[in-house]
Design an enzyme around this catalytic site. Structure first.
Site, PDB file in Angstrom:
ATOM      1  N   LYS A  80       2.284   0.440   3.673  1.00 14.25           N
ATOM      2  CA  LYS A  80       2.257  -1.013   3.899  1.00 14.25           C
ATOM      3  C   LYS A  80       2.940  -1.820   2.788  1.00 14.25           C
ATOM      4  CE  LYS A  80      -1.964  -1.508   6.632  1.00 14.25           C
ATOM      5  NZ  LYS A  80      -3.260  -2.190   6.657  1.00 14.25           N
ATOM      6  N   ASP A 116      -3.349  -8.083   9.854  1.00  7.94           N
ATOM      7  CA  ASP A 116      -4.700  -7.684   9.442  1.00  7.94           C
ATOM      8  C   ASP A 116      -5.619  -8.888   9.216  1.00  7.94           C
ATOM      9  OD1 ASP A 116      -4.380  -4.917   9.535  1.00  7.94           O
ATOM     10  OD2 ASP A 116      -3.596  -4.819   7.492  1.00  7.94           O
TER      11      ASP A 116
END
Ligand code: NAP
Length: 287
Positions: A80, A116
């Site tokens: 990420k 997220d």
């Protein structure tokens, strides 16, 4: 043998799949279960798969993915953060969170974002609709990757105050620098601080299957407080069980996984798929 050879045949997969999640290890991912159901429900052709990519192979893999016919891909550990530099464009949300979890592939370019924080907040909105973060005090435990999305989401939703506690205090302090207004306190003070909070969030890996439990006496917490755990395996962590026994409303972590996926699907395919009870049940049964 180079690092590309050691993992999946990335090119073959990137040409066979519509979308995928990349990571290492990745076999355990539940994202295909979610996205393939939605592709079928929405009448969209194609398949969502997993592509195992070693960290050292990520730059070369991005070149392959960039030129592939894929619509996009999700990223999980350990990719990420690296994708911030490897995407051609990264939006403000991903920059602020410091991680990319969703990439769109368009015209040979990679566009990175992060869903997220949306997933975390939407899970709270769906699980505790009457909870309004505005002006409230939140106690956030943990300062790893997941905590960044939580802090971003809570601040964007107008939370009044965030107290951030992490076993390694220096990591909490580094994180707080990126999120002005967040106050860092000692990990050992978590018990004492509980009485003043309206939201308690566990972002540590404590309580996860195979990890020790989060040791926290909830005696001081108000029954009015909302308690949520990012850990979703097991679904009902000991933290959530103790909070429920205390009369607190609780929200499990599974919804964060589902809603971050929902946002990614919408970005790629322009349609917001349904989060049905059947989908949740399928995921719960898979744990
Ligand atoms: P991470 O970056 O590795 O961070 C782990 C965190 O847990 C750190 O704050 C670490 O503290 C803390 N920790 C680990 N062992 C500990 C211990 N024995 N005592 C006290 N603190 C401890 O992991 P992450 O990516 O943030 O993920 C954290 C958890 O959230 C995982 O369980 C993950 O599965 C879950 N998660 C769920 C979702 C979802 O969709 N529901 C999304 C993302 C993550 P130190 O800094 O002191 O090591």
């Amino acid at each position: 043998m180079n690092t590309l050879d050691e993992t999946d045949d990335i090119s073959a997969k990137a040409h066979a799949l519509t979308a995928a999640v990349i990571g290492h290890p990745i076999a355990h991912s539940r994202s295909p279960m979610i996205h393939n159901r939605w592709l079928a429900e929405e009448g969209l052709a194609g398949q969502y798969g997993v592509i195992d990519i070693l960290p050292a192979a990520l730059p070369a893999a991005c070149d392959i993915l960039r030129q592939s016919p894929m619509t996009g891909f999700n990223a999980t550990l350990p990719h990420k953060e690296m994708l911030l530099d490897l995407c051609d464009e990264v939006d403000a949300t991903a920059r602020a969170i410091g991680a990319v979890n969703t990439v769109s592939v368009r015209d040979g370019r990679l566009y990175g974002t992060n869903t997220d924080a949306f997933g975390f907040m939407e899970n709270l909105r769906q699980g505790a609709p009457e909870f309004d973060p505005a002006g409230k005090t939140a106690l956030v435990l943990g300062a790893g990757g997941a905590a960044r999305a939580v802090l971003f989401g809570l601040q964007a939703a107008g939370i009044g105050q965030i107290l951030l506690l992490n076993r390694t205090r220096s990591k909490a302090e580094a994180l707080a620098e990126a999120f002005p207004g967040v106050q860092v306190a000692e990990w050992a003070a978590r018990q004492a601080l509980l009485k003043d909070v309206q939201l308690l969030v566990n972002t540590t890996s404590l309580g996860m299957c195979g990890q020790p439990d989060l040791e926290l006496d909830l005696g001081g917490v108000s029954p009015e407080a909302l308690v949520t755990d990012l850990v979703y395996n097991p679904l009902q962590t000991s933290l959530l069980n103790h909070a429920a026994a205390k009369g607190c409303q609780t929200v499990t972590g599974l919804g964060m996984l589902v809603y971050q996926a929902q946002k990614a699907f919408e970005i790629w395919f322009g349609v917001r798929p349904a989060v049905t009870d059947e989908l949740i049940k399928t995921l719960e049964d898979s744990l």
